[in-house]
Write a protein that holds these residues in place. Structure first.
Motif, short mmCIF file in Angstrom:
data_model
loop_
_atom_site.label_atom_id
_atom_site.label_comp_id
_atom_site.label_asym_id
_atom_site.label_seq_id
_atom_site.Cartn_x
_atom_site.Cartn_y
_atom_site.Cartn_z
N CYS A 25 82.71 -71.27 19.51
CA CYS A 25 82.32 -71.01 21.10
C CYS A 25 83.42 -71.16 21.85
O CYS A 25 83.65 -70.54 22.82
CB CYS A 25 81.07 -71.82 21.36
SG CYS A 25 80.63 -71.70 23.07
N ALA A 26 84.40 -72.31 21.48
CA ALA A 26 85.67 -72.64 22.38
C ALA A 26 86.55 -71.37 22.12
O ALA A 26 87.18 -71.04 23.12
CB ALA A 26 86.27 -73.90 21.99
N LEU A 27 86.73 -70.92 20.95
CA LEU A 27 87.50 -69.85 20.68
C LEU A 27 87.30 -68.59 21.34
O LEU A 27 87.96 -67.79 22.04
CB LEU A 27 87.80 -69.74 19.08
CG LEU A 27 88.67 -70.68 18.40
CD1 LEU A 27 88.65 -70.58 16.76
CD2 LEU A 27 90.40 -70.54 18.81
N ALA A 28 85.89 -68.33 21.24
CA ALA A 28 85.50 -66.98 21.81
C ALA A 28 85.72 -66.95 23.36
O ALA A 28 86.08 -66.43 23.98
CB ALA A 28 83.99 -66.86 21.23
N SER A 29 85.22 -68.24 23.84
CA SER A 29 85.39 -68.05 25.36
C SER A 29 86.80 -68.25 25.92
O SER A 29 87.19 -67.74 27.02
CB SER A 29 84.65 -69.40 25.92
OG SER A 29 84.91 -70.56 25.44
N LEU A 30 87.67 -68.74 24.97
CA LEU A 30 89.13 -68.80 25.53
C LEU A 30 89.77 -67.30 25.29
O LEU A 30 90.44 -66.90 26.28
CB LEU A 30 89.90 -69.80 24.61
CG LEU A 30 91.60 -70.11 24.52
CD1 LEU A 30 91.71 -70.37 25.71
CD2 LEU A 30 91.94 -70.69 23.64
N PHE A 31 89.32 -66.69 24.34
CA PHE A 31 89.78 -65.32 24.10
C PHE A 31 89.30 -64.47 25.13
O PHE A 31 89.94 -63.41 25.80
CB PHE A 31 89.55 -64.77 22.67
CG PHE A 31 90.46 -65.32 21.64
CD1 PHE A 31 91.71 -65.24 21.65
CD2 PHE A 31 89.86 -65.98 20.49
CE1 PHE A 31 92.72 -65.69 20.86
CE2 PHE A 31 90.70 -66.34 19.42
CZ PHE A 31 92.31 -66.28 19.51
N ALA A 32 87.95 -64.74 25.45
CA ALA A 32 87.39 -63.96 26.57
C ALA A 32 87.98 -63.98 27.88
O ALA A 32 88.30 -63.09 28.77
CB ALA A 32 85.96 -64.15 26.66
N ALA A 58 82.81 -63.99 36.51
CA ALA A 58 83.04 -64.04 35.04
C ALA A 58 83.87 -65.02 34.78
O ALA A 58 83.70 -65.85 33.82
CB ALA A 58 83.43 -62.72 34.71
N GLU A 59 85.17 -65.11 35.41
CA GLU A 59 86.02 -66.31 35.55
C GLU A 59 85.67 -67.79 35.45
O GLU A 59 85.71 -68.48 34.39
CB GLU A 59 87.13 -66.06 36.43
CG GLU A 59 88.35 -67.30 36.05
CD GLU A 59 89.64 -66.91 36.83
OE1 GLU A 59 90.71 -67.12 36.17
OE2 GLU A 59 89.44 -66.58 37.94
N ILE A 60 84.62 -67.80 36.53
CA ILE A 60 83.86 -69.19 36.54
C ILE A 60 83.12 -69.38 35.41
O ILE A 60 82.88 -70.65 34.81
CB ILE A 60 83.02 -69.22 37.95
CG1 ILE A 60 84.16 -68.93 38.76
CG2 ILE A 60 82.38 -70.56 38.14
CD1 ILE A 60 83.57 -68.73 40.46
N MET A 61 82.28 -68.52 34.85
CA MET A 61 81.10 -68.70 33.99
C MET A 61 82.15 -68.80 32.59
O MET A 61 81.68 -69.82 31.87
CB MET A 61 80.45 -67.28 33.66
CG MET A 61 79.42 -67.23 34.96
SD MET A 61 78.42 -68.69 35.40
CE MET A 61 77.50 -68.82 33.96
N LEU A 62 83.30 -68.16 32.24
CA LEU A 62 83.84 -68.49 30.95
C LEU A 62 84.55 -69.96 31.17
O LEU A 62 84.50 -70.43 30.19
CB LEU A 62 84.96 -67.21 30.86
CG LEU A 62 84.21 -65.99 30.48
CD1 LEU A 62 85.27 -64.82 30.53
CD2 LEU A 62 83.67 -66.25 29.09
N SER A 63 85.05 -70.23 32.26
CA SER A 63 85.76 -71.43 32.36
C SER A 63 84.70 -72.60 32.01
O SER A 63 84.90 -73.71 31.28
CB SER A 63 86.16 -71.63 33.71
OG SER A 63 87.28 -70.84 33.96
N LEU A 64 83.40 -72.48 32.66
CA LEU A 64 82.48 -73.48 32.51
C LEU A 64 82.04 -73.29 30.95
O LEU A 64 81.79 -74.66 30.46
CB LEU A 64 81.09 -73.34 33.25
CG LEU A 64 81.56 -73.51 34.60
CD1 LEU A 64 80.09 -73.04 35.53
CD2 LEU A 64 81.75 -74.80 34.89
N LEU A 65 81.98 -72.41 30.19
CA LEU A 65 81.48 -72.30 28.88
C LEU A 65 82.61 -72.78 27.83
O LEU A 65 82.40 -73.51 26.96
CB LEU A 65 81.33 -70.99 28.49
CG LEU A 65 81.09 -70.63 27.01
CD1 LEU A 65 79.65 -71.20 26.68
CD2 LEU A 65 80.76 -69.03 26.57
#
Length: 134
Positions: A21-28, A103-110
């Motif tokens: 999950c960390a890798l996926a959200s980091l790449f996204a 979207a950046e906010i959501m990905l940062s929180l994830l």
């Protein structure tokens, strides 16, 4: 330098899931930053140098793949810069950028949640063998 005992050969399913999950959200987040500033809604037509904001996100990839606790810890602090940028731009930018900022906010929180979960799971797993012997 971590020893073989500090890094288990096979992580538990929850640790592996938090790592993925960390890798996926980091790449996204990295791809979002690049696409946002180069193609989707750049500050200047044709893109701008602000796309370099994605470079710090490339640094922790190796550490996350190797499950280095230090990397998860400092990344959980670094991600707040991207969260802050997202909040500022969601509040002040016009419509196309506003959606990208959300979207950046959501990905940062994830990403933050995945890092914190990974750290807590690893710390809990490290404490278990010590308490079993007592």
């Amino acid at each position: 330098m971590p020893t073989a005992a500090a890094l288990p050969a096979r992580p538990t399913a929850a640790v592996a899931l938090s790592q993925q999950c960390a890798l996926a959200s980091l790449f996204a987040l990295l791809l979002l930053c690049l696409a946002w500033e180069l193609w989707l809604a750049p500050l200047r037509p044709g893109g701008s140098w602000i796309a370099l904001k994605a470079l710090p996100l490339a640094l922790p990839v190796a550490g996350l793949l190797k499950r280095r606790m230090y990397t998860y810890r400092w990344l959980s602090l670094l991600v707040w810069l991207y969260f802050t940028e997202g909040v500022v731009r969601a509040w002040s930018d016009p419509a196309p950028s506003r959606w990208l900022a959300l979207a950046e906010i959501m990905l940062s929180l994830l990403l933050f949640a995945a890092c914190v979960l990974h750290i807590r799971l690893r710390q809990r797993a490290a404490r278990l063998p010590a308490t079993e012997h007592d």
